[in-house]
Scaffold this motif. Structure first.
Motif, PDB file in Angstrom:
ATOM      1  N   ILE A  75       0.827  -1.205   0.000  1.00  0.00           N
ATOM      2  CA  ILE A  75       0.000   0.000   0.000  1.00  0.00           C
ATOM      3  C   ILE A  75       0.861   1.254   0.000  1.00  0.00           C
ATOM      4  O   ILE A  75       0.644   2.179  -0.800  1.00  0.00           O
ATOM      5  CB  ILE A  75      -0.958  -0.021   1.202  1.00  0.00           C
ATOM      6  N   THR A  76       1.856   1.309   0.871  1.00  0.00           N
ATOM      7  CA  THR A  76       2.706   2.501   0.933  1.00  0.00           C
ATOM      8  C   THR A  76       3.578   2.628  -0.308  1.00  0.00           C
ATOM      9  O   THR A  76       3.924   3.742  -0.711  1.00  0.00           O
ATOM     10  CB  THR A  76       3.558   2.492   2.207  1.00  0.00           C
ATOM     11  N   GLY A  77       3.915   1.513  -0.928  1.00  0.00           N
ATOM     12  CA  GLY A  77       4.643   1.562  -2.201  1.00  0.00           C
ATOM     13  C   GLY A  77       3.811   2.239  -3.270  1.00  0.00           C
ATOM     14  O   GLY A  77       4.331   2.989  -4.108  1.00  0.00           O
ATOM     15  N   CYS A  78       2.508   2.003  -3.249  1.00  0.00           N
ATOM     16  CA  CYS A  78       1.611   2.675  -4.192  1.00  0.00           C
ATOM     17  C   CYS A  78       1.603   4.182  -3.948  1.00  0.00           C
ATOM     18  O   CYS A  78       1.636   4.967  -4.906  1.00  0.00           O
ATOM     19  CB  CYS A  78       0.201   2.122  -4.062  1.00  0.00           C
ATOM     20  N   PHE A  79       1.567   4.596  -2.681  1.00  0.00           N
ATOM     21  CA  PHE A  79       1.583   6.033  -2.383  1.00  0.00           C
ATOM     22  C   PHE A  79       2.832   6.676  -2.976  1.00  0.00           C
ATOM     23  O   PHE A  79       2.765   7.736  -3.602  1.00  0.00           O
ATOM     24  CB  PHE A  79       1.572   6.279  -0.872  1.00  0.00           C
ATOM     25  N   LYS A  80       3.971   6.033  -2.764  1.00  0.00           N
ATOM     26  CA  LYS A  80       5.250   6.599  -3.227  1.00  0.00           C
ATOM     27  C   LYS A  80       5.352   6.611  -4.744  1.00  0.00           C
ATOM     28  O   LYS A  80       6.064   7.428  -5.319  1.00  0.00           O
ATOM     29  CB  LYS A  80       6.403   5.818  -2.599  1.00  0.00           C
TER      30      LYS A  80
END
Length: 233
Positions: A58-63
């Motif tokens: 999920i946080t990889g998607c944000f970045k």
């Protein structure tokens, strides 16, 4: 729309079938942690991975500036941290314990029933959830959401699996082969019982709701829920 599937188990494959039927393209099928550079191929990501991979996915998607919806349960101790990262990256995020349109209508019914019954202390409430034997977490994320809604609208202080105190909601979790998902809320008094129940007949409803949410969140910024998608409340 180009979709990254983060998690390619039974749910991921059902989502793939529905997405293709609705004219979308699956550009990533991931069974583990995804590399951020790979996410650049996608317009939106749908995460139905495993608890140990969800936060990083999920946080990889944000970045990578890729909107993401997630239906993975069992990782929510890090939900607040994920929201903060989403805000700092000006990202797009929608988490739901259940994407089924029927279940989200059931959530609203549950919330309203809890408000109605709250003044009548003779009623005791409990929740039963039944899922297939491959489901890793118990109770289900949907059951937890139902319990939290009741807590917010009653005198109950918390919930417990199997054994609950006087101020807590008892949740019973059963695992039976080939059951997509059944949730029952029961209010019992000395003279009667009031029940509401949602029974899923297949994974199709969950998968369709996830694809609808992905279509909705594309090109949006912020933190959302299925209430936003369905214009509820």
């Amino acid at each position: 729309m180009k979709i990254a599937l983060l998690g390619y188990g039974k749910m991921g494959k059902t989502i793939e079938k529905i997405a293709i039927e609705r004219g979308h393209e699956i550009v990533i099928r991931s069974t583990g942690n995804i590399k951020e550079q790979d996410l650049l191929l996608a317009d939106v990501a749908i995460d139905f991975s495993v608890p140990t991979a969800a936060f990083e996915n999920i946080t990889g998607c944000f970045k990578s500036k890729v909107p993401v919806i997630s239906g993975t349960t069992g990782w929510l101790e890090d939900y607040g941290k994920a929201v903060e990262i989403c805000k700092s990256e000006d990202g797009s995020f929608l988490y739901a314990s259940n994407f089924s349109i029927g279940v989200n209508l059931f959530f609203e019914l549950n919330r309203n029933l809890a408000k109605l019954i709250s003044p009548f202390r003779e009623y005791e409430v409990d929740i039963e959830e039944i899922h297939h034997t491959q489901k890793l977490d118990a109770p289900s994320g949907t059951a937890i959401t139902l319990a939290e809604q009741i807590i917010d609208n009653s005198s109950k202080k918390g919930w417990q699996l199997d054994n609950a105190g006087e101020d807590e909601i008892k949740i019973t979790a059963k695992r039976i082969e080939d059951v997509p998902g059944t949730h029952t809320i029961s209010y019992r008094s000395p003279v009667d019982t009031i029940e509401i129940k949602h029974t899923a007949h297949s994974r199709q409803g969950f998968a369709l709701g996830a694809v609808i949410a992905a279509e909705w969140i594309k090109d949006k910024k912020g933190i959302f829920t299925m209430k936003d998608v369905l214009s509820i409340g």
